[in-house]
Enzyme design. Structure first.
Site, PDB file in Angstrom:
ATOM      1  N   ASP A  38      -7.973  -5.843   0.019  1.00 31.05           N
ATOM      2  CA  ASP A  38      -8.168  -6.360  -0.791  1.00 31.05           C
ATOM      3  C   ASP A  38      -8.392  -7.942  -0.253  1.00 31.05           C
ATOM      4  OD1 ASP A  38      -9.412  -4.742  -2.411  1.00 31.05           O
ATOM      5  OD2 ASP A  38      -7.767  -4.384  -3.184  1.00 31.05           O
ATOM      6  N   HIS A  89       0.440  -1.560   0.205  1.00 33.46           N
ATOM      7  CA  HIS A  89      -0.646   0.231  -0.489  1.00 33.46           C
ATOM      8  C   HIS A  89       1.071   1.311  -0.346  1.00 33.46           C
ATOM      9  CE1 HIS A  89      -3.344   2.817   0.853  1.00 33.46           C
ATOM     10  NE2 HIS A  89      -4.309   1.902   0.653  1.00 33.46           N
TER      11      HIS A  89
HETATM   12  C1  SDX Z   1      -7.051  -0.011  -3.513  1.00 34.49           C
HETATM   13  O1  SDX Z   1      -4.530   3.954  -1.842  1.00 34.49           O
HETATM   14  C2  SDX Z   1      -5.934   3.693  -0.917  1.00 34.49           C
HETATM   15  O2  SDX Z   1      -6.561   4.057  -0.348  1.00 34.49           O
HETATM   16  C3  SDX Z   1      -6.181   2.025  -2.117  1.00 34.49           C
HETATM   17  C4  SDX Z   1      -7.238   1.236  -1.295  1.00 34.49           C
HETATM   18  C5  SDX Z   1      -8.371   2.197  -0.988  1.00 34.49           C
HETATM   19  O3  SDX Z   1      -9.000   1.878   0.103  1.00 34.49           O
HETATM   20  O4  SDX Z   1      -8.883   2.890  -1.592  1.00 34.49           O
HETATM   21  O5  SDX Z   1      -6.537   0.887  -0.355  1.00 34.49           O
HETATM   22  C6  SDX Z   1      -7.817   0.250  -1.976  1.00 34.49           C
HETATM   23  O6  SDX Z   1      -6.310   0.108  -4.602  1.00 34.49           O
HETATM   24  C7  SDX Z   1      -5.395  -1.568  -2.785  1.00 34.49           C
HETATM   25  C8  SDX Z   1      -4.579  -1.723  -3.480  1.00 34.49           C
HETATM   26  C9  SDX Z   1      -4.969  -2.834  -4.186  1.00 34.49           C
HETATM   27  N1  SDX Z   1      -3.494  -3.102  -5.145  1.00 34.49           N
HETATM   28  C10 SDX Z   1      -3.158  -4.216  -5.073  1.00 34.49           C
HETATM   29  O7  SDX Z   1      -3.273  -5.305  -4.396  1.00 34.49           O
HETATM   30  C11 SDX Z   1      -2.178  -5.012  -6.456  1.00 34.49           C
HETATM   31  C12 SDX Z   1      -0.605  -5.034  -5.390  1.00 34.49           C
HETATM   32  N2  SDX Z   1      -0.097  -4.240  -4.768  1.00 34.49           N
HETATM   33  C13 SDX Z   1       0.666  -2.951  -5.617  1.00 34.49           C
HETATM   34  O8  SDX Z   1       0.550  -2.735  -6.859  1.00 34.49           O
HETATM   35  C14 SDX Z   1       1.935  -1.252  -4.641  1.00 34.49           C
HETATM   36  O9  SDX Z   1       1.436  -2.024  -3.067  1.00 34.49           O
HETATM   37  C15 SDX Z   1       0.085  -0.853  -4.871  1.00 34.49           C
HETATM   38  C16 SDX Z   1      -0.453  -0.037  -6.588  1.00 34.49           C
HETATM   39  C17 SDX Z   1      -0.877  -0.686  -3.445  1.00 34.49           C
HETATM   40  C18 SDX Z   1       1.094   0.660  -4.319  1.00 34.49           C
HETATM   41  O10 SDX Z   1       1.629   1.164  -5.021  1.00 34.49           O
HETATM   42  P1  SDX Z   1       3.236   2.293  -4.690  1.00 34.49           P
HETATM   43  O11 SDX Z   1       3.026   3.288  -3.159  1.00 34.49           O
HETATM   44  O12 SDX Z   1       3.738   2.686  -6.633  1.00 34.49           O
HETATM   45  O13 SDX Z   1       4.293   1.030  -4.503  1.00 34.49           O
HETATM   46  P2  SDX Z   1       5.911   0.903  -5.211  1.00 34.49           P
HETATM   47  O14 SDX Z   1       4.803   0.031  -6.745  1.00 34.49           O
HETATM   48  O15 SDX Z   1       6.134   1.539  -5.529  1.00 34.49           O
HETATM   49  O16 SDX Z   1       6.446  -0.779  -4.795  1.00 34.49           O
HETATM   50  C19 SDX Z   1       7.599   0.153  -4.072  1.00 34.49           C
HETATM   51  C20 SDX Z   1       8.420  -1.324  -3.316  1.00 34.49           C
HETATM   52  C21 SDX Z   1       8.525  -1.734  -4.694  1.00 34.49           C
HETATM   53  O17 SDX Z   1      10.159  -2.347  -4.483  1.00 34.49           O
HETATM   54  P3  SDX Z   1      11.596  -1.663  -5.252  1.00 34.49           P
HETATM   55  O18 SDX Z   1      11.224  -1.995  -6.954  1.00 34.49           O
HETATM   56  O19 SDX Z   1      11.240  -0.323  -4.746  1.00 34.49           O
HETATM   57  O20 SDX Z   1      12.491  -2.478  -4.356  1.00 34.49           O
HETATM   58  O21 SDX Z   1       7.488  -2.590  -3.051  1.00 34.49           O
HETATM   59  C22 SDX Z   1       7.432  -3.229  -3.864  1.00 34.49           C
HETATM   60  C23 SDX Z   1       7.479  -3.177  -5.091  1.00 34.49           C
HETATM   61  O22 SDX Z   1       8.330  -3.692  -5.644  1.00 34.49           O
HETATM   62  N3  SDX Z   1       5.865  -3.969  -3.966  1.00 34.49           N
HETATM   63  C24 SDX Z   1       5.315  -5.114  -4.423  1.00 34.49           C
HETATM   64  C25 SDX Z   1       3.840  -5.147  -4.176  1.00 34.49           C
HETATM   65  N4  SDX Z   1       4.097  -3.685  -3.641  1.00 34.49           N
HETATM   66  C26 SDX Z   1       4.759  -3.313  -3.740  1.00 34.49           C
HETATM   67  N5  SDX Z   1       6.092  -5.757  -4.331  1.00 34.49           N
HETATM   68  C27 SDX Z   1       5.529  -6.617  -4.389  1.00 34.49           C
HETATM   69  N6  SDX Z   1       4.161  -7.440  -4.218  1.00 34.49           N
HETATM   70  C28 SDX Z   1       3.620  -6.432  -4.314  1.00 34.49           C
HETATM   71  N7  SDX Z   1       2.036  -6.501  -3.965  1.00 34.49           N
END
Ligand code: SDX
Length: 378
Positions: free
Chosen positions: A315, A261
């Protein structure tokens, strides 16, 4: 003009001032108008919480009764909306059907009177009341059935489950569903709420605001992740496969759905409650083998990614709750939308109260003074 640093995804950039909700991502706290979600989940109802978010205070007994009554009276959708929905392809995603139907409401209620509190209230009531009816109607019509009429003797959540399944729901399931709606109703400046506020800032109608937010919610990085979690658990298939699955995805730099998140660096407080709700359902109606897979996945992901603050988000466990209620996977995100519409409308109202159109800038990284090349020379 002041030049600011470009932040991909606008990370850390405030897009509005808001008193609707608050998140502490380090402590795992979420409050609606200052009240902790744990308290609302235990004591409130979805409609009462929606009222709190939109009008800023918990309603009195009379105010709540009047609001519930208005919503009850507006649950029916127009025949022409139903006829329009009948023409949608059954293979279409229910989120697309919902987006189109929400936008179509604007055709029927085209008078726009944004400074009139009665107009705001009517629009709020109509959208909160009809969105569940539209989701249930599409579900029945794509199976070739006629939609069932809302039942006035049932409360908001029980009526939705009734319209969806054509039978009165179990009381515990209806109560748990209502709590799920409370947990999904609002969450500060997430992507769909931002989308709603940008659309609202142009002073368009609330149906366009909600339709744009529904479109944004559907993506797999946002609300659409709840569907993908179940598909992922099905693909993993067994507890033994969890570790190799997680390792392979991480090696290929793929995201694990339902984890991570932008704001929370601990387990999402909504996921904690949703997990408890899933367990209550399993106690009453029997377990789910995907729950064991999910628990193992949480352990493995914490071991591998806990240091980065990546834990289950809202989720991750919601799908297991809806699955136990017999709800099809592709309705999980429309159900998220049924709840979130009240949050979007709270932001619509707040945006209107102190509006300035959103018009950010960009960092141009293209060319300049490029001569036009005639077609025959290309
Ligand atoms: C919702 O924001 C809200 O309030 C949304 C929500 C709401 O109530 O409205 O809470 C609802 O949308 C929940 C999120 C649902 N999405 C997912 O579950 C999809 C998987 N999660 C991600 O793609 C991600 O964590 C996000 C989209 C939720 C957040 O994305 P960010 O903040 O842009 O983070 P990022 O993708 O830039 O990741 C930062 C780091 C990276 O590693 P590094 O390159 O720094 O080493 O964290 C890692 C990422 O690779 N990472 C993950 C990961 N999420 C982040 N690695 C593996 N699996 C993941 N799920």
């Amino acid at each position: 003009m002041m030049v600011c640093e470009y932040k991909p995804g606008l990370e850390g950039i405030p897009a509005a001032q808001s008193s609707i909700s608050y998140v502490d991502g380090q402590k795992g706290i979420l409050e609606y108008r200052g009240i902790r979600i744990e308290e609302l989940a235990a004591k409130s109802t979805f409609l009462e919480t929606a009222y709190l978010l939109i009008w800023g205070e918990l309603p009195s007994k009379e105010e709540l009764k009047a609001f519930e009554e208005e919503v009850r009276l507006h649950r029916r959708i127009k025949y022409r909306i139903r006829d329009m929905m009948k023409c949608f392809p059954e293979s279409g995603h229910p989120m697309d059907a919902l987006q189109a139907s929400a936008a179509a409401l604007g055709l029927f209620y085209s008078l726009r009177d944004l400074h009139n509190p009665a107009y705001i209230r009517d629009s709020v009531v109509r959208l909160i009341a009809t969105i569940p009816t539209m989701v249930a109607a599409f579900q029945l019509m794509r199976k070739g059935n006629d939609p069932v009429k809302p039942r006035d003797d049932l409360d908001y959540s029980a009526n939705f489950l009734y319209m969806l399944n054509e039978k009165e729901p179990d009381a515990l399931a209806a109560k748990i569903f209502d709590i799920c709606l409370i947990l999904h109703v609002e969450h500060t400046m997430n992507a769909s709420t931002f989308s709603a506020r940008v659309t609202a800032s142009t002073l368009t109608d609330p149906y366009a605001v909600v339709a744009s937010a529904v479109g944004t919610l559907g993506g797999p990085l946002h609300g659409g992740a709840n569907e993908e979690v179940i598909q992922m658990l099905e693909e993993i298939g067994s507890v033994e496969n969890v570790r190799p699955y997680v390792e392979e995805r991480l090696q290929n730099k793929q995201k694990l759905m339902g984890f991570g998140h932008r704001v929370y660096k601990v387990k999402d407080p909504r996921a904690i409650i949703l997990q408890e709700l899933a367990e209550q359902l399993f106690d009453k109606f029997g377990g789910d083998k995907y729950y064991e897979i999910a628990q193992e996945m949480e352990r493995v992901v914490e071991e591998k990614l806990g240091h980065k603050g990546i834990y289950p988000n809202v989720d991750f466990y919601s799908g297991l709750v809806y699955r136990k209620m017999g709800i099809p996977t592709d309705l999980f995100t429309p159900i998220f939308a049924i709840a979130r519409v009240a949050g979007w409308l709270a932001h619509w109202k707040e945006q209107l109260a102190e509006n300035r159109i959103f018009r950010p800038t960009q960092v141009y990284n293209g060319k300049h003074e490029v001569p036009y090349t005639p077609l025959e020379e290309r």
